[in-house]
Motif scaffolding. Structure first.
Motif: not given
Length: 299
Positions: A203, A228, A230, A236, A238, A278, A280-281
């Protein structure tokens, strides 16, 4: 016996086998098939092709029984993630030889290729060494250095380490097998250590400097889980590709201050970075405009 896993281990296995095919009596790995970096199928194919027994461990305690049954003179340990206890070390007459992804005695322990990038190091390397009862503290056979360039990601650094692992084993494996390899005691007073990292450790702290955040991102990009953050709606994100904003930028840390078709500028504790890639999770690639909005706060 060869003990190892991952791409670096599989490349090392091939070099060791080619050095003297008749001396390799068994291969030990573990089931890491859920890991995107797994080379378990390659190990299985190698075993079938060479007719050398392959043992796939489910827990570390199984290694002791295998070594006891086969009674090897020496073991090579490359790409291994479980601690070797002193009892096993004492069972192998000519010792266990390993590769560590740093210039020992620096960066002993876990994730030795990740931490130097996080720390902004310009140089690292690999060490071929004998294991002893302490952590990565045994006698060194040889070391090879490589540069960490400012644009290198962990994938680039892994590739450099794999290449040098092959080179050092081609050179020193015959010497190890005939008992003439050099041994140099480590200067343990110069030691530094690395802790284990988990995906949750990726994070981003937007209060840090832009340079530190940039290094943090490139140290954990593919094939690793990624740095990552939020969004303010708890999505979230990445971040797998970024670069430094080349000018001073003053703003609230973590604020999206500019968006284009292909990038977003986010302010940091000092300066700003440009985010260019980027996911997403769920590891789906997304465009910057799909997930970011101007004046949005990232956490």
């Amino acid at each position: 016996i060869f003990i190892g896993s991952k791409k670096i281990g599989f490349k090392a296995l091939n070099v060791i086998y080619n050095s003297d095919p008749n001396k390799l009596k068994a291969i030990v790995t573990f089931d890491d098939s859920p890991d995107t970096r797994s080379t378990l199928e390659e190990f299985k194919e190698f075993s079938t092709r060479t007719k050398i027994d392959l043992f796939i461990l489910n827990k570390s305690s199984e290694l002791e029984e295998i070594i006891s049954n086969i009674n090897p003179d020496i073991c090579f340990l490359i790409g291994w993630y479980w601690i070797i206890n002193e009892k096993i070390l004492n069972m192998v007459p000519y010792g266990l030889v390993g590769i560590h992804g740093s210039l020992l005695p620096k960066y002993k322990g876990w994730a030795p290729l990740v931490w130097p990038i996080i720390n902004g190091e310009k140089e690292s390397g690999i060490s071929l060494f004998y294991l002893d009862k302490d952590l990565d503290s045994g006698d060194i056979i040889n070391q090879k250095k490589f540069q960490i360039n400012v644009g290198d990601t962990i994938k680039d650094v892994l590739s450099k380490a794999e290449k040098l692992t092959e080179e050092i084993l081609v050179e020193y494996c015959p010497l190890i097998l005939n008992g003439s390899a050099p041994r140099t005691e480590q200067k343990n007073e110069l030691s530094s250590y690395c802790s284990k990292r988990t995906p949750a450790d990726g994070r981003i702290n937007w209060k840090d400097t832009n340079l530190n955040i940039y290094n943090f991102i490139r140290a954990q990009s593919e094939p690793y889980p990624g740095a990552f953050c939020y969004t303010d709606n708890n999505q979230k994100i990445i971040i797998n590709k970024a670069k430094l904003f080349p000018y001073e930028y003053y703003g609230v840390p973590g604020l999206v201050v500019q968006i284009t078709e292909e990038s977003a500028i986010v302010t940091c504790g000092k300066g700003a970075i440009i985010i260019e890639g980027i996911q997403t999770d769920t590891r789906q690639d997304k465009s910057i405009k799909e997930l970011f909005k101007k004046n949005q706060k990232l956490y």
